[in-house]
Write a protein that holds these residues in place. Structure first.
Motif, PDB file in Angstrom:
ATOM      1  N   LEU A 105       0.826  -1.212   0.000  1.00  0.00           N
ATOM      2  CA  LEU A 105       0.000   0.000   0.000  1.00  0.00           C
ATOM      3  C   LEU A 105       0.859   1.262   0.000  1.00  0.00           C
ATOM      4  O   LEU A 105       0.542   2.239  -0.681  1.00  0.00           O
ATOM      5  N   GLY A 106       1.948   1.245   0.747  1.00  0.00           N
ATOM      6  CA  GLY A 106       2.839   2.403   0.786  1.00  0.00           C
ATOM      7  C   GLY A 106       3.499   2.664  -0.542  1.00  0.00           C
ATOM      8  O   GLY A 106       3.599   3.807  -1.001  1.00  0.00           O
ATOM      9  N   VAL A 107       3.957   1.593  -1.203  1.00  0.00           N
ATOM     10  CA  VAL A 107       4.607   1.752  -2.503  1.00  0.00           C
ATOM     11  C   VAL A 107       3.607   2.263  -3.539  1.00  0.00           C
ATOM     12  O   VAL A 107       3.911   3.173  -4.327  1.00  0.00           O
ATOM     13  N   ILE A 108       2.391   1.701  -3.525  1.00  0.00           N
ATOM     14  CA  ILE A 108       1.376   2.133  -4.484  1.00  0.00           C
ATOM     15  C   ILE A 108       0.996   3.591  -4.250  1.00  0.00           C
ATOM     16  O   ILE A 108       0.879   4.375  -5.201  1.00  0.00           O
ATOM     17  N   SER A 109       0.800   3.985  -3.001  1.00  0.00           N
ATOM     18  CA  SER A 109       0.422   5.373  -2.725  1.00  0.00           C
ATOM     19  C   SER A 109       1.549   6.337  -3.099  1.00  0.00           C
ATOM     20  O   SER A 109       1.286   7.435  -3.582  1.00  0.00           O
ATOM     21  N   ALA A 110       2.794   5.931  -2.896  1.00  0.00           N
ATOM     22  CA  ALA A 110       3.910   6.792  -3.295  1.00  0.00           C
ATOM     23  C   ALA A 110       3.956   6.925  -4.813  1.00  0.00           C
ATOM     24  O   ALA A 110       4.232   8.014  -5.348  1.00  0.00           O
ATOM     25  N   ILE A 112       1.376   6.703  -6.881  1.00  0.00           N
ATOM     26  CA  ILE A 112       0.252   7.558  -7.291  1.00  0.00           C
ATOM     27  C   ILE A 112       0.563   9.020  -6.985  1.00  0.00           C
ATOM     28  O   ILE A 112       0.316   9.907  -7.811  1.00  0.00           O
ATOM     29  N   ALA A 113       1.123   9.279  -5.806  1.00  0.00           N
ATOM     30  CA  ALA A 113       1.421  10.658  -5.418  1.00  0.00           C
ATOM     31  C   ALA A 113       2.486  11.270  -6.328  1.00  0.00           C
ATOM     32  O   ALA A 113       2.438  12.469  -6.639  1.00  0.00           O
ATOM     33  N   SER A 114       3.442  10.474  -6.790  1.00  0.00           N
ATOM     34  CA  SER A 114       4.477  11.032  -7.671  1.00  0.00           C
ATOM     35  C   SER A 114       3.986  11.158  -9.108  1.00  0.00           C
ATOM     36  O   SER A 114       4.511  11.962  -9.875  1.00  0.00           O
ATOM     37  N   ALA A 115       2.969  10.382  -9.499  1.00  0.00           N
ATOM     38  CA  ALA A 115       2.468  10.439 -10.871  1.00  0.00           C
ATOM     39  C   ALA A 115       1.394  11.502 -11.059  1.00  0.00           C
ATOM     40  O   ALA A 115       1.175  11.971 -12.189  1.00  0.00           O
ATOM     41  N   LEU A 116       0.705  11.898 -10.016  1.00  0.00           N
ATOM     42  CA  LEU A 116      -0.400  12.853 -10.146  1.00  0.00           C
ATOM     43  C   LEU A 116       0.017  14.196 -10.758  1.00  0.00           C
ATOM     44  O   LEU A 116      -0.702  14.710 -11.624  1.00  0.00           O
ATOM     45  N   PRO A 117       1.126  14.811 -10.368  1.00  0.00           N
ATOM     46  CA  PRO A 117       1.496  16.092 -11.003  1.00  0.00           C
ATOM     47  C   PRO A 117       1.688  15.961 -12.515  1.00  0.00           C
ATOM     48  O   PRO A 117       1.299  16.846 -13.283  1.00  0.00           O
ATOM     49  N   HIS A 118       2.260  14.841 -12.977  1.00  0.00           N
ATOM     50  CA  HIS A 118       2.464  14.640 -14.409  1.00  0.00           C
ATOM     51  C   HIS A 118       1.132  14.472 -15.135  1.00  0.00           C
ATOM     52  O   HIS A 118       0.934  14.990 -16.231  1.00  0.00           O
ATOM     53  N   VAL A 119       0.205  13.741 -14.506  1.00  0.00           N
ATOM     54  CA  VAL A 119      -1.111  13.534 -15.120  1.00  0.00           C
ATOM     55  C   VAL A 119      -1.857  14.860 -15.206  1.00  0.00           C
ATOM     56  O   VAL A 119      -2.449  15.180 -16.261  1.00  0.00           O
ATOM     57  N   PHE A 120      -1.850  15.647 -14.129  1.00  0.00           N
ATOM     58  CA  PHE A 120      -2.525  16.946 -14.161  1.00  0.00           C
ATOM     59  C   PHE A 120      -1.875  17.885 -15.175  1.00  0.00           C
ATOM     60  O   PHE A 120      -2.562  18.657 -15.863  1.00  0.00           O
ATOM     61  N   GLY A 121      -0.550  17.835 -15.278  1.00  0.00           N
ATOM     62  CA  GLY A 121       0.142  18.666 -16.278  1.00  0.00           C
ATOM     63  C   GLY A 121      -0.265  18.289 -17.692  1.00  0.00           C
ATOM     64  O   GLY A 121      -0.465  19.158 -18.555  1.00  0.00           O
ATOM     65  N   ALA A 122      -0.372  16.988 -17.969  1.00  0.00           N
ATOM     66  CA  ALA A 122      -0.787  16.534 -19.300  1.00  0.00           C
ATOM     67  C   ALA A 122      -2.212  16.976 -19.597  1.00  0.00           C
ATOM     68  O   ALA A 122      -2.511  17.437 -20.715  1.00  0.00           O
ATOM     69  N   PHE A 123      -3.107  16.848 -18.625  1.00  0.00           N
ATOM     70  CA  PHE A 123      -4.485  17.292 -18.835  1.00  0.00           C
ATOM     71  C   PHE A 123      -4.546  18.802 -19.083  1.00  0.00           C
ATOM     72  O   PHE A 123      -5.330  19.277 -19.918  1.00  0.00           O
ATOM     73  N   SER A 124      -3.739  19.559 -18.360  1.00  0.00           N
ATOM     74  CA  SER A 124      -3.766  21.015 -18.562  1.00  0.00           C
ATOM     75  C   SER A 124      -3.227  21.381 -19.948  1.00  0.00           C
ATOM     76  O   SER A 124      -3.723  22.307 -20.584  1.00  0.00           O
ATOM     77  N   GLN A 125      -2.220  20.661 -20.440  1.00  0.00           N
ATOM     78  CA  GLN A 125      -1.702  20.920 -21.790  1.00  0.00           C
ATOM     79  C   GLN A 125      -2.760  20.583 -22.842  1.00  0.00           C
ATOM     80  O   GLN A 125      -2.946  21.313 -23.817  1.00  0.00           O
ATOM     81  N   ILE A 126      -3.469  19.473 -22.648  1.00  0.00           N
ATOM     82  CA  ILE A 126      -4.543  19.095 -23.575  1.00  0.00           C
ATOM     83  C   ILE A 126      -5.627  20.164 -23.555  1.00  0.00           C
ATOM     84  O   ILE A 126      -6.122  20.603 -24.605  1.00  0.00           O
TER      85      ILE A 126
END
Length: 135
Positions: A105-110, A112-126
């Motif tokens: 659970l700790g590895v998965i949450s880490a 997700i937390a590190s991937a969220l800024p990249h996902v939000f950045g991609a959505f904002s560029q789109i």
């Protein structure tokens, strides 16, 4: 291979005392150590100790010593309450995640937390490219 003797609180001696002494039950730690020395795993030894202690409790509570008729209902009630408490304890122990689950659970949450800024950045560029194309 010889089995080690079952631990007991009575010291072994070659002379038997003239009076009958009460036998003291071994502690749970002693029982777990005994079963682990027999080659059982920690959890298996713990379950065996719980079973032994439940049996000992049943023998102690159900021994009426001549007053069985009057106290059978009371003994049954005591056994029911002990059984319900043990069931609640077992439910609580089963609901707790172990070390591997907690680590996963700790590895998965880490991740997700590190991937969220990249996902939000991609959505904002789109969003920005769609918005600029529609102007």
């Amino acid at each position: 291979m010889e089995k080690p003797p079952i631990p007991s609180a009575i010291p072994s001696s070659s002379q038997s005392p003239p009076q009958r002494q009460k036998r003291k039950l071994p502690t749970p730690k002693e029982l777990v150590a005994h079963y682990e020395s027999l080659g059982m795993g920690s959890q298996e030894a713990s379950l065996k100790v719980i079973d032994d202690l439940q049996n000992a409790l049943f023998v102690v509570v159900s021994s009426g010593r001549g007053k069985k008729d009057r106290f059978m209902v009371d003994a049954s009630r005591k056994l029911d309450s002990v059984n319900s408490r043990l069931a609640i304890l077992e439910m609580k122990l089963d609901s707790k995640p172990g070390f591997p689950q907690t680590l996963t659970l700790g590895v998965i949450s880490a991740g997700i937390a590190s991937a969220l800024p990249h996902v939000f950045g991609a959505f904002s560029q789109i969003w920005n490219s769609v918005r600029s194309a529609s102007k």
